[in-house]
Structures are given as structure tokens and as C-alpha cells.
Design a protein around this motif. Sequence first.
Motif, PDB file in Angstrom:
ATOM      1  N   THR A  51       0.858  -1.188   0.000  1.00  0.00           N
ATOM      2  CA  THR A  51       0.000   0.000   0.000  1.00  0.00           C
ATOM      3  C   THR A  51       0.891   1.234   0.000  1.00  0.00           C
ATOM      4  OG1 THR A  51      -0.145   0.083   2.421  1.00  0.00           O
ATOM      5  CG2 THR A  51      -1.843  -1.174   1.253  1.00  0.00           C
ATOM      6  N   GLU A  52       0.381   2.309  -0.569  1.00  0.00           N
ATOM      7  CA  GLU A  52       1.173   3.518  -0.728  1.00  0.00           C
ATOM      8  C   GLU A  52       1.346   4.243   0.605  1.00  0.00           C
ATOM      9  OE1 GLU A  52       1.091   7.702  -3.301  1.00  0.00           O
ATOM     10  OE2 GLU A  52      -0.427   6.144  -3.625  1.00  0.00           O
ATOM     11  N   ILE A  53       2.531   4.757   0.860  1.00  0.00           N
ATOM     12  CA  ILE A  53       2.799   5.559   2.043  1.00  0.00           C
ATOM     13  C   ILE A  53       2.631   7.033   1.654  1.00  0.00           C
ATOM     14  CG2 ILE A  53       4.499   6.231   3.782  1.00  0.00           C
ATOM     15  CD1 ILE A  53       5.836   3.536   3.395  1.00  0.00           C
ATOM     16  N   PRO A  54       1.689   7.729   2.254  1.00  0.00           N
ATOM     17  CA  PRO A  54       1.453   9.129   1.869  1.00  0.00           C
ATOM     18  C   PRO A  54       2.567  10.048   2.334  1.00  0.00           C
ATOM     19  CG  PRO A  54       0.119   8.570   3.781  1.00  0.00           C
ATOM     20  CD  PRO A  54       0.789   7.303   3.349  1.00  0.00           C
ATOM     21  N   GLU A  55       2.625  11.214   1.714  1.00  0.00           N
ATOM     22  CA  GLU A  55       3.564  12.246   2.159  1.00  0.00           C
ATOM     23  C   GLU A  55       2.936  13.031   3.307  1.00  0.00           C
ATOM     24  OE1 GLU A  55       6.513  12.356   1.346  1.00  0.00           O
ATOM     25  OE2 GLU A  55       6.635  11.290  -0.561  1.00  0.00           O
ATOM     26  N   PRO A  56       3.724  13.560   4.221  1.00  0.00           N
ATOM     27  CA  PRO A  56       5.204  13.582   4.206  1.00  0.00           C
ATOM     28  C   PRO A  56       5.841  12.360   4.827  1.00  0.00           C
ATOM     29  CG  PRO A  56       4.442  14.804   6.093  1.00  0.00           C
ATOM     30  CD  PRO A  56       3.206  14.328   5.378  1.00  0.00           C
ATOM     31  N   TRP A  57       5.025  11.372   5.236  1.00  0.00           N
ATOM     32  CA  TRP A  57       5.568  10.227   5.968  1.00  0.00           C
ATOM     33  C   TRP A  57       6.518   9.404   5.111  1.00  0.00           C
ATOM     34  CZ3 TRP A  57       4.419  12.238  10.177  1.00  0.00           C
ATOM     35  CH2 TRP A  57       3.170  12.833  10.405  1.00  0.00           C
ATOM     36  N   ASN A  58       6.256   9.307   3.823  1.00  0.00           N
ATOM     37  CA  ASN A  58       7.158   8.560   2.943  1.00  0.00           C
ATOM     38  C   ASN A  58       8.525   9.222   2.913  1.00  0.00           C
ATOM     39  OD1 ASN A  58       7.789   6.537   0.916  1.00  0.00           O
ATOM     40  ND2 ASN A  58       7.708   8.201  -0.583  1.00  0.00           N
ATOM     41  N   ARG A  59       8.527  10.557   2.854  1.00  0.00           N
ATOM     42  CA  ARG A  59       9.790  11.299   2.824  1.00  0.00           C
ATOM     43  C   ARG A  59      10.553  11.134   4.130  1.00  0.00           C
ATOM     44  NH1 ARG A  59       7.636  15.631   1.677  1.00  0.00           N
ATOM     45  NH2 ARG A  59       7.767  16.894   3.578  1.00  0.00           N
ATOM     46  N   PHE A  60       9.829  11.004   5.239  1.00  0.00           N
ATOM     47  CA  PHE A  60      10.479  10.847   6.544  1.00  0.00           C
ATOM     48  C   PHE A  60      10.869   9.403   6.839  1.00  0.00           C
ATOM     49  CE2 PHE A  60       7.710  14.606   8.105  1.00  0.00           C
ATOM     50  CZ  PHE A  60       8.576  15.499   7.492  1.00  0.00           C
ATOM     51  N   GLY A  61      10.420   8.454   5.997  1.00  0.00           N
ATOM     52  CA  GLY A  61      10.701   7.049   6.258  1.00  0.00           C
ATOM     53  C   GLY A  61       9.887   6.491   7.408  1.00  0.00           C
ATOM     54  N   ILE A  62       8.703   7.047   7.637  1.00  0.00           N
ATOM     55  CA  ILE A  62       7.830   6.628   8.736  1.00  0.00           C
ATOM     56  C   ILE A  62       6.797   5.629   8.230  1.00  0.00           C
ATOM     57  CG2 ILE A  62       5.943   7.455  10.230  1.00  0.00           C
ATOM     58  CD1 ILE A  62       7.632   9.917  10.803  1.00  0.00           C
ATOM     59  N   THR A  63       6.655   4.495   8.944  1.00  0.00           N
ATOM     60  CA  THR A  63       5.759   3.429   8.478  1.00  0.00           C
ATOM     61  C   THR A  63       4.810   2.909   9.552  1.00  0.00           C
ATOM     62  OG1 THR A  63       7.398   1.724   8.988  1.00  0.00           O
ATOM     63  CG2 THR A  63       7.445   2.660   6.756  1.00  0.00           C
ATOM     64  N   THR A  64       4.833   3.496  10.751  1.00  0.00           N
ATOM     65  CA  THR A  64       3.948   3.018  11.811  1.00  0.00           C
ATOM     66  C   THR A  64       3.224   4.182  12.476  1.00  0.00           C
ATOM     67  OG1 THR A  64       5.542   3.195  13.649  1.00  0.00           O
ATOM     68  CG2 THR A  64       5.597   1.169  12.320  1.00  0.00           C
ATOM     69  N   GLY A  65       2.056   3.867  13.038  1.00  0.00           N
ATOM     70  CA  GLY A  65       1.305   4.877  13.760  1.00  0.00           C
ATOM     71  C   GLY A  65       2.053   5.407  14.967  1.00  0.00           C
ATOM     72  N   VAL A  66       2.862   4.540  15.603  1.00  0.00           N
ATOM     73  CA  VAL A  66       3.673   4.978  16.747  1.00  0.00           C
ATOM     74  C   VAL A  66       4.615   6.095  16.318  1.00  0.00           C
ATOM     75  CG1 VAL A  66       5.484   4.287  18.364  1.00  0.00           C
ATOM     76  CG2 VAL A  66       3.528   2.781  17.966  1.00  0.00           C
ATOM     77  N   GLU A  67       5.261   5.928  15.169  1.00  0.00           N
ATOM     78  CA  GLU A  67       6.196   6.948  14.675  1.00  0.00           C
ATOM     79  C   GLU A  67       5.456   8.224  14.278  1.00  0.00           C
ATOM     80  OE1 GLU A  67       9.722   4.379  12.580  1.00  0.00           O
ATOM     81  OE2 GLU A  67       7.753   4.337  11.615  1.00  0.00           O
ATOM     82  N   VAL A  68       4.283   8.069  13.667  1.00  0.00           N
ATOM     83  CA  VAL A  68       3.493   9.235  13.276  1.00  0.00           C
ATOM     84  C   VAL A  68       3.104  10.042  14.517  1.00  0.00           C
ATOM     85  CG1 VAL A  68       1.338  10.036  12.227  1.00  0.00           C
ATOM     86  CG2 VAL A  68       2.603   8.162  11.170  1.00  0.00           C
ATOM     87  N   LEU A  69       2.611   9.338  15.557  1.00  0.00           N
ATOM     88  CA  LEU A  69       2.191  10.024  16.773  1.00  0.00           C
ATOM     89  C   LEU A  69       3.375  10.725  17.436  1.00  0.00           C
ATOM     90  CD1 LEU A  69      -0.281  10.516  18.601  1.00  0.00           C
ATOM     91  CD2 LEU A  69       0.474   8.558  19.968  1.00  0.00           C
ATOM     92  N   ASP A  70       4.532  10.079  17.434  1.00  0.00           N
ATOM     93  CA  ASP A  70       5.731  10.675  18.016  1.00  0.00           C
ATOM     94  C   ASP A  70       6.112  11.952  17.270  1.00  0.00           C
ATOM     95  OD1 ASP A  70       8.096  10.467  19.859  1.00  0.00           O
ATOM     96  OD2 ASP A  70       9.151  10.397  17.944  1.00  0.00           O
ATOM     97  N   HIS A  71       6.007  11.910  15.949  1.00  0.00           N
ATOM     98  CA  HIS A  71       6.320  13.080  15.132  1.00  0.00           C
ATOM     99  C   HIS A  71       5.346  14.220  15.426  1.00  0.00           C
ATOM    100  CE1 HIS A  71       7.928  15.112  11.494  1.00  0.00           C
ATOM    101  NE2 HIS A  71       6.696  15.590  11.391  1.00  0.00           N
ATOM    102  N   ILE A  72       4.056  13.897  15.510  1.00  0.00           N
ATOM    103  CA  ILE A  72       3.038  14.920  15.781  1.00  0.00           C
ATOM    104  C   ILE A  72       3.244  15.517  17.165  1.00  0.00           C
ATOM    105  CG2 ILE A  72       0.559  15.287  16.157  1.00  0.00           C
ATOM    106  CD1 ILE A  72       0.050  13.171  14.000  1.00  0.00           C
ATOM    107  N   ALA A  73       3.542  14.661  18.152  1.00  0.00           N
ATOM    108  CA  ALA A  73       3.781  15.154  19.511  1.00  0.00           C
ATOM    109  C   ALA A  73       4.953  16.123  19.522  1.00  0.00           C
ATOM    110  CB  ALA A  73       4.044  13.983  20.460  1.00  0.00           C
ATOM    111  N   GLY A  74       6.028  15.763  18.818  1.00  0.00           N
ATOM    112  CA  GLY A  74       7.191  16.640  18.774  1.00  0.00           C
ATOM    113  C   GLY A  74       6.885  17.971  18.121  1.00  0.00           C
ATOM    114  N   ALA A  75       6.109  17.930  17.040  1.00  0.00           N
ATOM    115  CA  ALA A  75       5.774  19.160  16.328  1.00  0.00           C
ATOM    116  C   ALA A  75       4.911  20.083  17.170  1.00  0.00           C
ATOM    117  CB  ALA A  75       5.055  18.816  15.020  1.00  0.00           C
ATOM    118  N   ARG A  76       4.149  19.513  18.106  1.00  0.00           N
ATOM    119  CA  ARG A  76       3.248  20.312  18.940  1.00  0.00           C
ATOM    120  C   ARG A  76       3.788  20.519  20.353  1.00  0.00           C
ATOM    121  NH1 ARG A  76      -1.767  20.780  16.383  1.00  0.00           N
ATOM    122  NH2 ARG A  76      -2.713  21.482  18.342  1.00  0.00           N
ATOM    123  N   GLY A  77       5.046  20.136  20.579  1.00  0.00           N
ATOM    124  CA  GLY A  77       5.646  20.323  21.891  1.00  0.00           C
ATOM    125  C   GLY A  77       5.022  19.451  22.963  1.00  0.00           C
ATOM    126  N   GLY A  78       4.512  18.280  22.563  1.00  0.00           N
ATOM    127  CA  GLY A  78       3.851  17.391  23.506  1.00  0.00           C
ATOM    128  C   GLY A  78       4.676  16.166  23.835  1.00  0.00           C
TER     129      GLY A  78
END
Length: 332
Positions: free
Chosen positions: A103-130
Motif C-alpha cells: 500500500t502507498e505511504i502518503p507524504e510527508p511520511w514517505n519522505r520521513f521514512g515513517i511506516t507506523t502509527g507509533v512513529e506518526v504520533l511521536d512526530h506529531i507530539a514533537g511538532a506540537r511540543g507534547g
Amino acid sequence: MYAAPQTRPMLAGALAAASRGWHVFPLLPNTKRPARPDHSADKCTGTDPRCRNGHAGWDARATTDETRIRRAWADDAPTYGLGIACGPSGLVVVDLDTHKPDTEIPEPWNRFGITTGVEVLDHIAGARGGTITRTFTVRTPSGGTHLYYRAPEGSRFGNTAGTIGWLIDTRAHGGYVVAPPTIIATSTGTSCYTVVEDRPPAPLPMFLLDLLGHQHRPTPAGPTRIPASTDRLPAYVKSAVTQEAANVASAPAKQHNTRLFVSAKSLGQLIAGGVLDEHTAYDALTTAAHSLMGPGCECNPREIDNTIRSGFHAGAANPRTPNPRENSRKAA
């Protein structure tokens, strides 16, 4: 502990969940589907005893009553799975999936090499200072993760599917999760839901509160005080919160923001270490910082909020779990 003995493990799991105040109901063996009712609302005839006063779905049947639970997982139905109704249980469960092959990995996650929800949540938390607070955690048969969080009192969140981020769903009012030790059929055989971190659910992190539309309201300006919630903390953690709040409240002119960031970073380490919840630390620092606002001070609620969140995020990089004995020696 959420341990289920080998004898009647599903019944034991249901009783363990109910003992935490979680409302449970049975699932059909090897599936994620509720066992009862066996009909939809539009096909309800009222002949089901639970539907005499109107259709009763799985959410209305979920319970913490031991007698009903033992009856649901009786000897003739020991392999029924376990569902937890999130809304009446006071839970918001964050469901973190994994990328499916082919299945296709959407951007920007494909560019970041992110493939799991855990990594996505970690990225979002960091971006929001959480910070992603440690909490009751379950591993799913597909390799995903369920994070069980305590919903704020008086809130009523619904379910989301991908609105927070790719591979991230949430379950609250109107939703349920399959719970351990349920076994389900998969494409490669059967597998079970497993507890990987057994601890009381933490309060829903503030960055998730924001994303779900329930903004955290800063404490109004007023005399410096320590929230009553600190009374439930270990003495050495309460001491740290009290000290950092005092450091902020006594910050000299032109050093308010720097002192607040340093204190937030220090408490952020304790939050990441699992000994302090984010809301208690936030309330203590916010109250202390608001006491500084006045003539000649450029502090404002938004700046205070941003500084605290940035400090928490910075502290999360170095989790800290103090040794109470060391703390006592320092105090002496």
C-alpha cells in the motif's frame, strides 16, 4: 495486575478489566464482532429480553457487574473474546496501526521514512511540543498498539479515523476496543491481544486534547498554589513539583521565560519517566507563571503555554525516575 490465569483466561480477563471500572461485553470467537445482540436495530423485534424497552446494542449491554460477566463467559461460551466499551469506561484509546505491505505511504511520511502509527504520533507530539505519556498499553495481533488514556471528566469525545494522522484512530464514546487476552483469526493463523505495559491509564496528553478539539484552559492568574492532585504523588515527586513551581514564581525580571523553560524541562523528564502526569505538572507551572504577570512583564497565557510545552518536550528526551532514597539524602 491484568494477568489472566490459564484456566478460563477470557473470564479472568473480563473480570480484571471490570475491576478497573471498564465496561465489558463478549465478542464472537476469533472475531472482533460483538456476540450480542444477534440482530441490528432495524431488525429488532423486541423478543430479545434486553430489547423489551427498545433495541439494546453492545454498548448498552456492556457492564462491570460480576454476575452478568460470569454469565456471559459461562462454561458453554469460554472462547468468547473481550470487548471494552470506551465511552462508559471513561477511556480514550489511541489505535496505532502499521503500514500494510503493497500500500502507498502518503507524504510527508514517505519522505520521513515513517511506516507506523507509533512513529506518526511521536512526530506529531514533537511538532506540537507534547509528550506521549506512558500508559496502559496493548499490542495487537497485527503488530499495532493501543494506548489507553483516561478521558477528562465531563468530556465526550467520539471516534476518529485518520483525522489526527495517518495510521492513527481513536475510540471513545460510541466505540470499543478488543482487549487482552482475546484471540482472533488472522491471515497467518490466530493471534492474541497482549498487555505490554500494565499501569493505570494516564490522563489524555494535552496535545491530543488539542487535536480532539478540547482545549486545555490555562489556570487563571492568582496566588501561587500547588494543585491538589499533587497530594497523590510520591513525596519526592511532589517535592520536585513544589520546588520547580517556586523557582518559576521567584524568577527575577527578564528571566521569566528562561526559568519557566528550565523548570518545565526538569518536570518533563519526570513525566517521561512515568512518575508524574503531564496535567499536574502543567497546572503547577501555569499557576506559578501566571502569578508573575503584571506591569512590566511581557508574559502572556499563550507564551506561557508554549514555553511549558517546549520544556516538556525537551525533557522527554532524557526520562528521569528519581530514587527516593537519594532524594531523602539530598534533603538531609
